[in-house]
Design a protein around this motif. Structure first.
Motif: not given
Length: 619
Positions: A25-26, A42-43, A47, A49, A448, A451-452, A454-455
């Motif tokens: 994801d990241v 991120a984790h 995500a 990572t 953060e 990750a946001s 990617s989600h």
């Protein structure tokens, strides 16, 4: 944590032809303080990572940051707060900082330091058991949380241990050469991943990821005398440029005032600002403490103007103004350079930094253990008994990838940047200690945000273009396939370093900057005829050939912006324009890749407007 080695062990099966693929994801490029903090964030946000690092995990340049982490915790001075830290940062950057980044940094740094402590960082303590804080140049109060003079090492140890505990995948000794994009989803394209190679085997790797965080550090290896390690070849800056992002503030290169100039075994090695924060003074060849002659009007109200007053400051800091050795780094570096040019330098082209006559050997060994042992072992210099010969050394670039202050998102969807490879936070000059808190504050925000994003894509992840993968492979292999090539990568790097050192150094002029650009063009032409012999395995000449592509592009950015900015401000000093110009103080210079993809275009951009409530802090 899965630790992936250079041969691809513990990885997914390689495709025919030896091309490996991994999906996340990241993907975070770089494993210094910024990269580790971004990966952890991120984790923690859910995500999948990965960290990709050019060197070994734990080898990051962050470990060279010795003095401390700047944060207005108020442990030494209850009067300290985020507003004072914000004001110091903006004034240190000569008001060219992105005000929002400086604000967020000052507000969030204390929490990030306490978070490190929760994760196991062992800080020095005050008499009351609080985290100790020391003085540093440009800071109104003692606010640097420290671990002796090994703060960066403790930060990396703590963050690395946290990443290991979380099980984040790490690809060590793996270098990213291109960012991959899906051009179908947006006008500028969206990041779809990264192309890389294992440094040991030369085997190619594709990382498929909708979000990439660049945390690759600086550009110092473009200069002959630098405190930077071999990894600092401007990789993140160049990757972002070629992907379509913009760079800002690239003319501002910080020459740390105190790098060793003698003996040769330690030339360029950093002498932490803590030496001056703990009582060290600067003297010229005549034995004069010369910094009193170089106090700018801007700082006179806060700076001691005689030796007796400065000496009292260490004993009674609350009632006396600061010693001039603790002016911001750009001011100290210029003063040292002026003394050397006036013929009052040391025998080996520097000046003297003396703490031996000011503090007891026991004090020095306790407060500065790394400095003492490092120079004793590497150079047989005993800093408890003799002065050090020091001079300015290329240390940090204030300029970098232009990002949104709150999210660290670049102009390219899915591409984030943090740490030294990002720009805006420090304006024209970085205060000591602000780099480590910068890594923590914006590393967390970048992770953060990535990750946001990617989600939020759900099933609509951007796709990697196989045509782009083939182009990236061909570009990486080109030095092996050059017919009739006669250029050696080491010779080109040496010429580039000499050019940047002589023509784009601490003091600049228009004719020299113009010559530097002409020379860079010649070096770029020579680089088209690079030839590398041997195989892809264990081939440092090939690695340098790939790095040179980035170094030449970023060096052009620095020189072009330095020629354009016709004033002196912060880390940019023009001998032909020695004063700061109010008009230039209202705008940034922004650089983008040109239409041919081989050079850069420059444009002017107004500074973001600071809100009135923050402006009032400077009245």
């Amino acid at each position: 944590m899965t630790r992936h080695d250079m041969t691809g062990n513990e990885m997914s099966a390689a495709e025919p032809g030896g091309l490996e693929r991994h999906s996340y994801d990241v993907v975070v490029v770089g494993a210094g303080g910024a990269g580790l903090r971004a990966a952890i964030a991120a984790h923690d946000a859910g995500a999948r990572t990965a960290i990709v690092c050019k060197s070994l995990l734990g080898k990051a340049h962050t470990v060279m940051a010795e003095g401390g982490i700047a944060a207005a915790m108020g442990n030494r001075w209850p009067e300290d707060n985020w507003q004072v830290h914000f004001r110091d940062t903006m004034r240190g950057g000569k008001m060219l900082n992105n005000w929002r980044m400086a604000q967020l940094h000052a507000q969030e740094a204390p929490e990030r330091v306490l978070e490190l402590e929760d994760w196991g960082a062992l800080f020095d303590r005050t008499e009351d058991g609080l985290i100790s804080q020391r003085d540093f140049g440009g800071h109104r109060y003692a606010r640097l949380a420290h671990v002796g003079d090994r703060t960066g090492l403790e930060m990396i140890r703590t963050l690395q241990q946290r990443a290991v505990a979380l099980g984040i995948d790490v690809f060590m000794e793996c270098t990213v050469t291109e960012l991959l994009k899906d051009v179908s989803g947006s006008t500028t394209g969206r990041v779809s991943g990264a192309f890389a190679y294992w440094r040991e085997t030369g085997r190619f790797v594709v990382f498929e990821a909708p979000a990439v965080v660049l945390a690759t550090g600086g550009i110092g290896k473009s200069f002959r005398v630098t405190s930077n390690s071999w990894e600092y070849t401007g990789d993140g800056h160049a990757l972002a440029l070629r992907a379509g992002a913009s760079l800002v503030n690239m003319e501002f290169v910080q020459f740390h005032p105190t790098g060793m100039v003698w003996p040769p075994s330690v030339k360029g090695l950093l002498v932490t600002e803590s030496v001056r924060g703990d009582g060290g003074i600067l003297k010229n060849s005549e034995g004069k403490r010369f910094m009193f002659d170089y106090i700018p009007e801007f700082f006179k109200a806060e700076t001691a103007d005689n030796e007796a007053e400065a000496d009292r400051w260490y004993e009674d800091k609350k009632n006396n103004r600061r010693p001039p050795e603790l002016l911001p780094r750009d001011e100290v570096a210029r003063a040292i350079n002026s003394e050397i040019k006036a013929g009052r330098g040391s025998p080996h082209g520097g000046i003297y930094l003396d703490i031996a006559s000011r503090r007891s050997p026991e004090f020095i060994r306790k407060r500065l253990p790394s400095m003492y042992h490092q120079f004793k072992e590497l150079a047989d210099v005993d800093i408890t008994a003799e002065a050090m010969e020091i001079g300015p050394t290329c240390h940090y670039v204030m300029g970098g990838i232009e990002v949104d202050a709150d999210t660290e998102l670049s102009a390219i969807e899915g591409l984030y940047a943090v740490g030294e490879c990002s720009g805006g936070m420090h304006g024209s000059n970085r205060l000591g200690g602000n780099s480590l808190s910068d890594l923590l504050v914006f590393g967390r925000r970048a992770g953060e945000s990535a990750a946001s994003y990617s989600h939020g894509l759900g099933g609509g992840r951007p796709a990697v273009s196989e045509a782009d993968v083939k182009i990236a492979q061909a570009t990486a292999l080109a030095p092996f396939e050059m017919e009739g090539g006669a250029e050696n990568p080491y010779a080109i790097q040496q010429d580039l370093q000499q050019t940047m050192n002589d023509l784009v150094g601490i003091i600049r002029t228009a004719p020299e900057l113009q010559r530097s650009l002409e020379e860079i063009e010649r070096l770029k032409e020579r680089a088209r005829h690079l030839v590398v012999e041997g195989h892809r395995q264990y081939n440092p000449g090939w690695h340098l050939a790939l790095d040179l592509r980035n170094m030449l592009l970023v060096s052009e950015c620095i020189a072009k912006a330095a020629l354009e900015r016709q004033e002196s401000r912060g880390g940019h000093t023009r001998d032909d324009f020695p004063q700061a110009d109010p008009d230039w103080g209202t705008k940034n210079l922004v650089l983008r890749i040109d239409a041919e993809g081989t050079g850069v275009d420059l444009s002017h951009q107004p500074l973001p407007v600071m809100p009135d409530e923050l402006k009032s802090l400077f009245e």
